[in-house]
Write a protein that holds these residues in place. Structure first.
Motif, PDB file in Angstrom:
ATOM      1  N   LEU A 150       0.830  -1.203   0.000  1.00 52.00           N
ATOM      2  CA  LEU A 150       0.000   0.000   0.000  1.00 52.00           C
ATOM      3  C   LEU A 150       0.868   1.258   0.000  1.00 52.00           C
ATOM      4  O   LEU A 150       0.395   2.329  -0.359  1.00 52.00           O
ATOM      5  CB  LEU A 150      -0.925   0.009   1.221  1.00 52.00           C
ATOM      6  CG  LEU A 150      -1.844  -1.213   1.391  1.00 52.00           C
ATOM      7  CD1 LEU A 150      -2.765  -1.013   2.580  1.00 52.00           C
ATOM      8  CD2 LEU A 150      -2.651  -1.483   0.137  1.00 52.00           C
TER       9      LEU A 150
ATOM     10  N   THR B 137      -7.762  -3.585   3.706  1.00 49.56           N
ATOM     11  CA  THR B 137      -6.447  -3.888   3.147  1.00 49.56           C
ATOM     12  C   THR B 137      -6.528  -4.675   1.844  1.00 49.56           C
ATOM     13  O   THR B 137      -5.771  -4.405   0.903  1.00 49.56           O
ATOM     14  CB  THR B 137      -5.615  -4.678   4.174  1.00 49.56           C
ATOM     15  OG1 THR B 137      -5.571  -3.932   5.400  1.00 49.56           O
ATOM     16  CG2 THR B 137      -4.206  -4.906   3.681  1.00 49.56           C
ATOM     17  N   VAL B 138      -7.431  -5.632   1.755  1.00 47.70           N
ATOM     18  CA  VAL B 138      -7.480  -6.508   0.585  1.00 47.70           C
ATOM     19  C   VAL B 138      -8.451  -5.983  -0.476  1.00 47.70           C
ATOM     20  O   VAL B 138      -8.065  -5.726  -1.618  1.00 47.70           O
ATOM     21  CB  VAL B 138      -7.848  -7.945   0.996  1.00 47.70           C
ATOM     22  CG1 VAL B 138      -7.918  -8.851  -0.245  1.00 47.70           C
ATOM     23  CG2 VAL B 138      -6.831  -8.493   1.993  1.00 47.70           C
ATOM     24  N   TYR B 139      -9.702  -5.809  -0.110  1.00 51.36           N
ATOM     25  CA  TYR B 139     -10.714  -5.384  -1.090  1.00 51.36           C
ATOM     26  C   TYR B 139     -10.765  -3.870  -1.301  1.00 51.36           C
ATOM     27  O   TYR B 139     -11.340  -3.401  -2.281  1.00 51.36           O
ATOM     28  CB  TYR B 139     -12.100  -5.855  -0.655  1.00 51.36           C
ATOM     29  CG  TYR B 139     -12.396  -7.325  -0.881  1.00 51.36           C
ATOM     30  CD1 TYR B 139     -11.394  -8.217  -1.266  1.00 51.36           C
ATOM     31  CD2 TYR B 139     -13.685  -7.829  -0.707  1.00 51.36           C
ATOM     32  CE1 TYR B 139     -11.671  -9.558  -1.462  1.00 51.36           C
ATOM     33  CE2 TYR B 139     -13.970  -9.174  -0.901  1.00 51.36           C
ATOM     34  CZ  TYR B 139     -12.952 -10.038  -1.272  1.00 51.36           C
ATOM     35  OH  TYR B 139     -13.236 -11.366  -1.458  1.00 51.36           O
ATOM     36  N   GLY B 140     -10.215  -3.104  -0.353  1.00 45.69           N
ATOM     37  CA  GLY B 140     -10.334  -1.649  -0.447  1.00 45.69           C
ATOM     38  C   GLY B 140     -11.735  -1.158  -0.153  1.00 45.69           C
ATOM     39  O   GLY B 140     -12.149  -0.098  -0.638  1.00 45.69           O
TER      40      GLY B 140
ATOM     41  N   TRP C  60      -5.607   3.277   5.132  1.00 48.13           N
ATOM     42  CA  TRP C  60      -5.471   3.138   3.688  1.00 48.13           C
ATOM     43  C   TRP C  60      -6.375   4.103   2.930  1.00 48.13           C
ATOM     44  O   TRP C  60      -5.960   4.722   1.955  1.00 48.13           O
ATOM     45  CB  TRP C  60      -5.762   1.694   3.297  1.00 48.13           C
ATOM     46  CG  TRP C  60      -5.816   1.346   1.846  1.00 48.13           C
ATOM     47  CD1 TRP C  60      -6.741   0.543   1.236  1.00 48.13           C
ATOM     48  CD2 TRP C  60      -4.902   1.718   0.800  1.00 48.13           C
ATOM     49  NE1 TRP C  60      -6.467   0.408  -0.099  1.00 48.13           N
ATOM     50  CE2 TRP C  60      -5.333   1.124  -0.407  1.00 48.13           C
ATOM     51  CE3 TRP C  60      -3.754   2.525   0.767  1.00 48.13           C
ATOM     52  CZ2 TRP C  60      -4.681   1.296  -1.630  1.00 48.13           C
ATOM     53  CZ3 TRP C  60      -3.094   2.694  -0.453  1.00 48.13           C
ATOM     54  CH2 TRP C  60      -3.553   2.095  -1.622  1.00 48.13           C
TER      55      TRP C  60
ATOM     56  N   SER D 215      -6.577   2.590 -11.450  1.00 46.64           N
ATOM     57  CA  SER D 215      -7.194   1.347 -10.988  1.00 46.64           C
ATOM     58  C   SER D 215      -8.469   1.049 -11.772  1.00 46.64           C
ATOM     59  O   SER D 215      -8.754  -0.111 -12.102  1.00 46.64           O
ATOM     60  CB  SER D 215      -7.489   1.420  -9.488  1.00 46.64           C
ATOM     61  OG  SER D 215      -8.512   2.348  -9.204  1.00 46.64           O
TER      62      SER D 215
ATOM     63  N   PRO E 252     -14.131  -1.435  -8.315  1.00 43.55           N
ATOM     64  CA  PRO E 252     -13.446  -1.290  -7.025  1.00 43.55           C
ATOM     65  C   PRO E 252     -13.758   0.055  -6.372  1.00 43.55           C
ATOM     66  O   PRO E 252     -13.946   1.068  -7.055  1.00 43.55           O
ATOM     67  CB  PRO E 252     -11.968  -1.382  -7.400  1.00 43.55           C
ATOM     68  CG  PRO E 252     -11.937  -2.110  -8.699  1.00 43.55           C
ATOM     69  CD  PRO E 252     -13.195  -1.726  -9.412  1.00 43.55           C
TER      70      PRO E 252
ATOM     71  N   ASN F 113      -7.644  -0.873  -5.002  1.00 43.58           N
ATOM     72  CA  ASN F 113      -7.498  -2.333  -4.953  1.00 43.58           C
ATOM     73  C   ASN F 113      -8.283  -2.980  -6.099  1.00 43.58           C
ATOM     74  O   ASN F 113      -9.501  -2.793  -6.193  1.00 43.58           O
ATOM     75  CB  ASN F 113      -8.037  -2.891  -3.639  1.00 43.58           C
ATOM     76  CG  ASN F 113      -7.466  -2.191  -2.411  1.00 43.58           C
ATOM     77  OD1 ASN F 113      -7.477  -0.970  -2.320  1.00 43.58           O
ATOM     78  ND2 ASN F 113      -6.997  -2.968  -1.458  1.00 43.58           N
TER      79      ASN F 113
ATOM     80  N   CYS G  10      -8.881  -6.758  -7.375  1.00 43.48           N
ATOM     81  CA  CYS G  10      -8.646  -8.146  -6.977  1.00 43.48           C
ATOM     82  C   CYS G  10      -9.130  -9.084  -8.085  1.00 43.48           C
ATOM     83  O   CYS G  10     -10.293  -9.021  -8.476  1.00 43.48           O
ATOM     84  CB  CYS G  10      -9.373  -8.448  -5.659  1.00 43.48           C
ATOM     85  SG  CYS G  10      -8.828  -7.413  -4.277  1.00 43.48           S
TER      86      CYS G  10
ATOM     87  N   ARG H  75      -3.922  -9.115  -5.711  1.00 45.49           N
ATOM     88  CA  ARG H  75      -4.473  -7.871  -5.190  1.00 45.49           C
ATOM     89  C   ARG H  75      -3.583  -6.736  -5.686  1.00 45.49           C
ATOM     90  O   ARG H  75      -2.542  -6.443  -5.132  1.00 45.49           O
ATOM     91  CB  ARG H  75      -4.498  -7.874  -3.658  1.00 45.49           C
ATOM     92  CG  ARG H  75      -5.074  -6.572  -3.079  1.00 45.49           C
ATOM     93  CD  ARG H  75      -4.522  -6.265  -1.697  1.00 45.49           C
ATOM     94  NE  ARG H  75      -3.073  -6.083  -1.707  1.00 45.49           N
ATOM     95  CZ  ARG H  75      -2.377  -5.643  -0.654  1.00 45.49           C
ATOM     96  NH1 ARG H  75      -2.978  -5.373   0.479  1.00 45.49           N
ATOM     97  NH2 ARG H  75      -1.049  -5.515  -0.724  1.00 45.49           N
TER      98      ARG H  75
ATOM     99  N   VAL I 105      -2.736  -2.990  -6.083  1.00 44.04           N
ATOM    100  CA  VAL I 105      -3.030  -1.696  -5.472  1.00 44.04           C
ATOM    101  C   VAL I 105      -2.153  -0.637  -6.127  1.00 44.04           C
ATOM    102  O   VAL I 105      -1.005  -0.901  -6.472  1.00 44.04           O
ATOM    103  CB  VAL I 105      -2.802  -1.700  -3.948  1.00 44.04           C
ATOM    104  CG1 VAL I 105      -3.870  -2.501  -3.237  1.00 44.04           C
ATOM    105  CG2 VAL I 105      -1.417  -2.225  -3.592  1.00 44.04           C
TER     106      VAL I 105
END
Length: 584
Positions: free
Chosen positions: A181, A338-341, A366, A477, A498, A502, A504, A557, A559
């Protein structure tokens, strides 16, 4: 060998306007330095950098200095650099300042270090260079002598160590580094970090860090204004990362409800429970463990398919806890998981917290920086109703690590919670306003100066500059998402565009795209991302993170927080994944 130094980079044009010397020219700078710096240091610096000779050499018809053996100072041409007279093979750290007559040696040594750093910086932004020169740990240990010795190393050895360290470092400024990140390298932020280390002071009192303490005060107030708290009132502090900021918030929430816990400990309070999304950062549980609350007292709330906390489940679990005799004291909503935003629905969560009198914290480590964007700040609607907010400028704002702020709505609470009245630091009869002695509200005694790089970058960019930077990352993104959502060989981990940068997704190599056995396909797919990631690192072309989530097998993932990244870098990433994974 030594290099000629960064002043020489402008030498070829130095004589273009010899009639006037602006303060920005090397000669004018040195003349000013010679007048202002004591002990002749300014004159020695001019001699060291050979600015006058470089400018003269650039003048048409100027007489050239006598030639010396090429390369004696590391230059590729003849020169009279003072460096030529200074060798590091027989010098040690004890020869540098504060040693007597150590000023020239110190400046020469530091110039060498600066040359190493500048070369690395330029290389980091070159797409033709590797993101990483990967070696396995045992290989790196065998290739270099990292052991500490009883006898001192020469400065020549020290410079070799500097070069080796950067040679094997990850180029986090590289436009194709997307692994974490926190990415990118801002030049103003870097300069501020150098200045901070040079000042080398502590943030606990105004008397030892007057400017930095004031800058922290000004910046935290501005951040609270952006959150939406009236007139920027409240409190806050910069801490060593978002995990510590989140723990601060939990500590304050507990103290607010049960102030006696400060002196009497957890035995004086009932069983406390905290609530957070199942997609939240692990630091919430870590904080509970560190504070003696326990990880079993952190209740994870269900999230929807896009990763947002479900408010109905939060209220249900609060009522369950109360029926068991537990005391709900803390809810941590996440603004940018953290993962999906994902951005939790803050307004609905704040309504529930108000209804049951529970401290509401927003972990915006984040996603908090989206508050700087008029286009995207709606994703944090309701943040102004929070009791505390974590915000990490070292992520989406690309401030050099580390830079994390905890913002608190109630002024004075941090002081009451954490102060210990150490009389050797926080004397009450000082001759200035004691409210600027911020150290007693911190858990740390020694606290690094993290504010200057953020403040200086803010001055350099303005709020609109940060806004443009953040908007660009989100645009990239969306570009990636649009390119792969219907592209053969790709599957999105969840439906819809998204919420943050992020993205994914799974990459399905040709060999498994048409597998009919779903379990066998899943088993093979789980191995794809790790293999492609390993190949990325071995080739050094790019870096992207991967992980499983719940019952979902390993997926990429992606970012984007690197201001250097472009649409072409996104195209490269897609092509590189396909190149590295086509045979799997």
């Amino acid at each position: 060998m030594a290099s000629h130094g960064f002043w020489s980079l402008g030498g070829d044009n130095a004589g273009a306007n010899t009639g006037s010397q602006s303060p920005s020219t090397p000669r004018a700078w040195c003349q000013a330095a010679a007048q202002k710096l004591s002990g002749g240091i300014g004159s020695k610096l001019c001699a060291l950098l050979n600015v006058g000779e470089v400018e003269k050499a650039a003048e048409p018809g100027a007489k050239q200095p006598p030639e010396t053996a090429a390369g004696t100072c590391g230059c590729n041409k003849s020169c009279n650099c003072t460096k030529a007279a200074v060798g590091f093979s027989d010098l040690y750290s004890t020869d540098l300042l504060p040693a007597t007559d150590g000023d020239t040696k110190t400046m020469t040594f530091l110039q060498e270090v600066v040359d190493i750093l500048l070369a690395y910086i330029v290389e980091s932004f070159d797409r033709e260079t590797k993101v990483i020169d990967f070696h396995y740990p045992n290989e790196l240990l065998q290739m270099n002598n990292w052991e500490l010795q009883d006898e001192p190393a020469t400065l020549d050895d020290i410079l070799i160590s500097c070069r080796a360290t950067l040679k094997y470092a990850i180029k986090t400024a590289h436009p194709r580094y997307f692994n974490q990140l926190s990415t990118g390298l801002d030049m103003v932020g870097l300069a501020a970090d150098w200045l901070t280390s040079t000042a080398n002071t502590n943030m606990f009192t105004y008397e030892v860090a007057p400017v930095f303490v004031l800058l922290e005060y000004v910046t935290l107030k501005k951040m609270r204004e952006i959150i939406g708290w009236p007139d920027g009132r409240g409190d806050g502090i910069f801490s060593p990362g978002g995990a510590i900021s989140n723990m601060y918030a939990m500590l304050l929430a507990r103290f607010k409800m049960f102030p006696e816990v400060k002196e009497k400990g957890m035995s004086s309070v009932p069983r406390l429970v905290a609530f957070t999304s199942e997609h939240s950062h692990f630091s919430i549980k870590k904080g509970a463990a560190a504070l003696g609350i326990g990880t079993e007292s952190v209740i994870c709330i269900k999230a929807d398919q896009s990763g947002k906390l479900i408010p109905a489940d939060l209220e249900r679990r609060i009522l369950e806890a109360k029926q068991k005799g537990f005391v709900p004291f803390f809810v941590s909503a996440t603004a940018g998981t953290t993962v999906y935003g994902a951005f939790d629905p803050l307004i609905a969560i704040s309504d529930i917290c108000k209804k049951y009198n529970i401290w509401m914290h927003v972990d915006g480590a984040w996603g908090g920086s989206l508050l700087m964007s008029r286009r995207h700040r709606w994703k944090l609607d309701g943040v102004e109703r929070a009791n505390s907010v974590t915000w990490n400028p070292h992520k989406m704002m690309s401030v050099p690590l580390q830079c994390s702020a905890l913002l608190v709505r109630e002024e004075g609470l941090m002081q009451n919670c954490n102060q210990m009245h150490a009389c050797y630091l926080f004397q009450q009869d000082k001759h200035y306003d004691l409210s600027y002695d911020t150290g007693d509200k911190a858990l740390q005694c020694g606290r690094h100066v993290d504010i200057f790089k953020l403040w200086l970058m803010w001055r350099a960019k303005g709020t609109i500059g940060f806004e443009a930077q953040i908007d660009k990352c989100l645009e990239l993104s969306e570009y990636l998402y649009n390119k792969i959502k219907d592209r053969e060989g790709y599957e999105m981990v969840f439906d819809g565009k998204p919420q943050h940068t992020n993205v994914c997704f799974w990459y399905l190599p040709p060999g498994i795209r048409y597998m009919e056995d779903k379990e066998e396909r899943k088993k093979h797919l789980h191995k794809v991302a790790p293999v492609i990631k390993a190949r990325m690192m071995e080739y050094g072309t790019t870096m992207v993170s991967y992980q499983p989530q719940g019952d979902k097998v390993n997926f990429f993932r992606m970012v984007i927080s690197n201001p250097a990244a472009t649409f072409e870098d996104i195209d490269f990433l897609i092509e590189e994944i396909e190149r590295l994974g086509q045979d799997l």
